[in-house]
Design a protein around this motif. Structure first.
Motif, PDB file in Angstrom:
ATOM      1  N   PRO A 106       2.855 -55.828 -61.189  1.00  0.00           N
ATOM      2  CA  PRO A 106       3.843 -55.209 -60.299  1.00  0.00           C
ATOM      3  C   PRO A 106       3.579 -53.711 -60.189  1.00  0.00           C
ATOM      4  O   PRO A 106       3.031 -53.084 -61.108  1.00  0.00           O
ATOM      5  CB  PRO A 106       5.180 -55.500 -60.985  1.00  0.00           C
ATOM      6  CG  PRO A 106       4.837 -55.799 -62.407  1.00  0.00           C
ATOM      7  CD  PRO A 106       3.467 -56.369 -62.414  1.00  0.00           C
ATOM      8  N   PHE A 107       3.983 -53.143 -59.057  1.00  0.00           N
ATOM      9  CA  PHE A 107       3.648 -51.764 -58.734  1.00  0.00           C
ATOM     10  C   PHE A 107       4.910 -51.009 -58.336  1.00  0.00           C
ATOM     11  O   PHE A 107       5.737 -51.507 -57.570  1.00  0.00           O
ATOM     12  CB  PHE A 107       2.642 -51.731 -57.590  1.00  0.00           C
ATOM     13  CG  PHE A 107       2.303 -50.346 -57.092  1.00  0.00           C
ATOM     14  CD1 PHE A 107       1.713 -49.416 -57.931  1.00  0.00           C
ATOM     15  CD2 PHE A 107       2.561 -49.985 -55.778  1.00  0.00           C
ATOM     16  CE1 PHE A 107       1.386 -48.139 -57.484  1.00  0.00           C
ATOM     17  CE2 PHE A 107       2.241 -48.723 -55.310  1.00  0.00           C
ATOM     18  CZ  PHE A 107       1.654 -47.799 -56.167  1.00  0.00           C
ATOM     19  N   ALA A 108       5.064 -49.804 -58.885  1.00  0.00           N
ATOM     20  CA  ALA A 108       6.194 -48.935 -58.543  1.00  0.00           C
ATOM     21  C   ALA A 108       5.660 -47.619 -58.007  1.00  0.00           C
ATOM     22  O   ALA A 108       4.799 -46.988 -58.638  1.00  0.00           O
ATOM     23  CB  ALA A 108       7.073 -48.699 -59.768  1.00  0.00           C
ATOM     24  N   PHE A 109       6.161 -47.197 -56.848  1.00  0.00           N
ATOM     25  CA  PHE A 109       5.675 -45.970 -56.210  1.00  0.00           C
ATOM     26  C   PHE A 109       6.738 -44.876 -56.297  1.00  0.00           C
ATOM     27  O   PHE A 109       7.925 -45.114 -56.066  1.00  0.00           O
ATOM     28  CB  PHE A 109       5.318 -46.218 -54.748  1.00  0.00           C
ATOM     29  CG  PHE A 109       4.577 -45.064 -54.125  1.00  0.00           C
ATOM     30  CD1 PHE A 109       3.202 -44.960 -54.251  1.00  0.00           C
ATOM     31  CD2 PHE A 109       5.263 -44.069 -53.444  1.00  0.00           C
ATOM     32  CE1 PHE A 109       2.508 -43.887 -53.703  1.00  0.00           C
ATOM     33  CE2 PHE A 109       4.583 -42.990 -52.889  1.00  0.00           C
ATOM     34  CZ  PHE A 109       3.202 -42.904 -53.013  1.00  0.00           C
ATOM     35  N   ALA A 110       6.280 -43.656 -56.596  1.00  0.00           N
ATOM     36  CA  ALA A 110       7.170 -42.511 -56.799  1.00  0.00           C
ATOM     37  C   ALA A 110       7.497 -41.834 -55.483  1.00  0.00           C
ATOM     38  O   ALA A 110       7.191 -40.654 -55.274  1.00  0.00           O
ATOM     39  CB  ALA A 110       6.526 -41.520 -57.771  1.00  0.00           C
ATOM     40  N   SER A 111       8.140 -42.558 -54.589  1.00  0.00           N
ATOM     41  CA  SER A 111       8.470 -41.991 -53.285  1.00  0.00           C
ATOM     42  C   SER A 111       9.605 -40.978 -53.361  1.00  0.00           C
ATOM     43  O   SER A 111       9.908 -40.320 -52.364  1.00  0.00           O
ATOM     44  CB  SER A 111       8.827 -43.106 -52.291  1.00  0.00           C
ATOM     45  OG  SER A 111       9.495 -44.170 -52.920  1.00  0.00           O
ATOM     46  N   HIS A 112      10.219 -40.801 -54.543  1.00  0.00           N
ATOM     47  CA  HIS A 112      11.300 -39.826 -54.683  1.00  0.00           C
ATOM     48  C   HIS A 112      10.786 -38.393 -54.755  1.00  0.00           C
ATOM     49  O   HIS A 112      11.569 -37.461 -54.582  1.00  0.00           O
ATOM     50  CB  HIS A 112      12.164 -40.141 -55.901  1.00  0.00           C
ATOM     51  CG  HIS A 112      11.434 -40.147 -57.206  1.00  0.00           C
ATOM     52  ND1 HIS A 112      10.354 -40.968 -57.450  1.00  0.00           N
ATOM     53  CD2 HIS A 112      11.628 -39.441 -58.354  1.00  0.00           C
ATOM     54  CE1 HIS A 112       9.932 -40.775 -58.690  1.00  0.00           C
ATOM     55  NE2 HIS A 112      10.671 -39.868 -59.255  1.00  0.00           N
ATOM     56  N   PHE A 113       9.481 -38.198 -55.023  1.00  0.00           N
ATOM     57  CA  PHE A 113       8.951 -36.825 -55.018  1.00  0.00           C
ATOM     58  C   PHE A 113       7.570 -36.724 -54.389  1.00  0.00           C
ATOM     59  O   PHE A 113       7.085 -35.610 -54.175  1.00  0.00           O
ATOM     60  CB  PHE A 113       8.912 -36.247 -56.438  1.00  0.00           C
ATOM     61  CG  PHE A 113       7.858 -36.849 -57.329  1.00  0.00           C
ATOM     62  CD1 PHE A 113       6.563 -36.362 -57.324  1.00  0.00           C
ATOM     63  CD2 PHE A 113       8.164 -37.905 -58.171  1.00  0.00           C
ATOM     64  CE1 PHE A 113       5.592 -36.915 -58.156  1.00  0.00           C
ATOM     65  CE2 PHE A 113       7.203 -38.455 -59.011  1.00  0.00           C
ATOM     66  CZ  PHE A 113       5.915 -37.958 -58.999  1.00  0.00           C
ATOM     67  N   ALA A 114       6.922 -37.848 -54.084  1.00  0.00           N
ATOM     68  CA  ALA A 114       5.566 -37.822 -53.504  1.00  0.00           C
ATOM     69  C   ALA A 114       5.466 -38.866 -52.400  1.00  0.00           C
ATOM     70  O   ALA A 114       4.798 -39.890 -52.562  1.00  0.00           O
ATOM     71  CB  ALA A 114       4.526 -38.071 -54.598  1.00  0.00           C
ATOM     72  N   PRO A 115       6.113 -38.640 -51.267  1.00  0.00           N
ATOM     73  CA  PRO A 115       6.208 -39.692 -50.250  1.00  0.00           C
ATOM     74  C   PRO A 115       4.992 -39.845 -49.350  1.00  0.00           C
ATOM     75  O   PRO A 115       4.896 -40.838 -48.623  1.00  0.00           O
ATOM     76  CB  PRO A 115       7.417 -39.240 -49.419  1.00  0.00           C
ATOM     77  CG  PRO A 115       7.383 -37.735 -49.516  1.00  0.00           C
ATOM     78  CD  PRO A 115       6.887 -37.436 -50.902  1.00  0.00           C
ATOM     79  N   GLU A 116       4.040 -38.911 -49.388  1.00  0.00           N
ATOM     80  CA  GLU A 116       2.999 -38.858 -48.365  1.00  0.00           C
ATOM     81  C   GLU A 116       2.177 -40.140 -48.272  1.00  0.00           C
ATOM     82  O   GLU A 116       1.874 -40.614 -47.172  1.00  0.00           O
ATOM     83  CB  GLU A 116       2.065 -37.667 -48.622  1.00  0.00           C
ATOM     84  CG  GLU A 116       2.672 -36.309 -48.339  1.00  0.00           C
ATOM     85  CD  GLU A 116       3.562 -35.820 -49.462  1.00  0.00           C
ATOM     86  OE1 GLU A 116       3.597 -36.493 -50.525  1.00  0.00           O
ATOM     87  OE2 GLU A 116       4.231 -34.786 -49.301  1.00  0.00           O
TER      88      GLU A 116
END
Length: 343
Positions: A182-192
């Protein structure tokens, strides 16, 4: 209904201590558990005066011991800072104490500044380059021991602690796909790179013993309050923290202010608003509308929310409001289809 989870950094407000922050995190976890949130994750950061979760495994044990049902985990452990054996032993111990409740999210960033990274890792380039091999070694240490195996994690072996890969770029997305994690993306501070990372993860995913289908979780900033104005004011604590971090003077979480334009330059404002663009701040109606648009556009299988703010009462109330509006959000089609694959 899509699963909601919580990411916490143990924020230390100005005028408070690390002990206060840790007690606040446990109170937040208990509230999340009572409200039916799926997970409560803590993140590894070092040399940060405003974050108390540096000894991440220790804090996870504290939170897991103070709750009874919610999954507790690392979001994440920065694996290049540690040997895989040490992490296997730490999280094997946690899994032995709290069976079925421990997650292990892994990142390859240092989670700190260059000075502290050198103090922990010594050889920075080599440690980061070894990340894929270290993930494989860690996974093997959680598997049942083979006959004659000489290096063993005790506790750890055979416990199959669920591994996640975390990322703010496409590297970990591709590695998670290759390893079937499973994969979690840190879109809360690095959305690009969020959209590109999700696409790569979903299209290149290979099934594994842990996971049959891709499972993506996105992290966003959420701060809900009685009114838009109240929520925006509380949010200025995070905005100020970002200003201080980018100026090279990180500190404890500052109290909210009425006017951010007096605190940042136009260039700082543009950069921070870009970094924090996946932030949903306002009344319940405003947050619900923003989250629904985000879910429709990204179709995550799980949403993790975070609120790095000064006021503990505001954090607890925001969590209550989010719990109330969860039932009003329409799940993304992909999230429904992949519900059976939830780790």
């Amino acid at each position: 209904m899509i699963q909601f989870s919580v990411l916490d950094l143990c924020p230390i407000p100005e005028g408070a201590s690390a002990a206060d922050a840790l007690h606040h995190s446990l109170a937040l976890a208990r509230k999340a558990e009572a409200l039916g949130f799926c997970r409560f994750w803590l993140a590894e950061h070092h040399n940060m005066p405003g974050i108390a979760s540096a000894a991440t495994a220790v804090v996870i044990g504290y939170v897991a011991g103070g709750t009874s049902r919610i999954r507790v985990g690392a979001g994440g452990v920065m694996l290049p800072n540690h040997s895989p054996l040490v992490i296997a032993e730490q999280f094997g111990t946690l899994a032995a104490l709290y069976p079925g409740r421990i997650d292990l999210g892994l990142g390859r960033a240092p989670g700190t500044d260059l000075l502290a990274a050198r103090a922990m890792r010594r050889n920075l380039a080599e440690a980061a380059e070894r990340f894929p091999q270290d993930v494989l070694e860690l996974r093997a240490l959680f598997a049942p021991a083979a006959p004659g195996q000489r290096l063993r994690a005790v506790p750890g072996e055979g416990l199959q602690v669920p591994l996640w890969l975390l990322g703010s770029s496409t590297f970990s997305a591709q590695l998670a796909a290759l390893l079937g994690l499973p994969f979690a993306f840190a879109s809360h501070f690095a959305p690009e790179l969020m959209a590109q990372a999700l696409h790569l993860y979903r299209t290149r995913f290979e099934p594994s013993a842990q996971l049959e289908r891709p499972y993506a979780m996105l992290t966003v900033n959420v701060l809900a309050a009685a009114t838009d104005a109240e929520a925006r004011r509380h949010f200025t604590s995070l905005q100020q923290s970002f200003v201080n971090l980018r100026r090279g003077v990180p500190g404890r979480v500052p109290p909210p202010v009425d006017d951010m334009d007096a605190r940042w330059s136009p260039g700082e404002k543009a950069g921070i608003e870009q970094a924090l663009r996946h932030s949903f701040v306002g009344s319940a109606a405003t947050v619900r509308r923003g989250l629904q648009e985000f879910l429709d556009a990204t179709q995550p299988d799980e949403l993790m929310i975070t609120a790095h703010v000064y006021d503990q009462a505001a954090r607890l109330r925001s969590l209550e409001i989010v719990a109330e509006l969860r039932n009003e959000l329409e799940p993304a089609a992909q999230g429904e289809a992949l519900a059976a694959a939830r780790p």
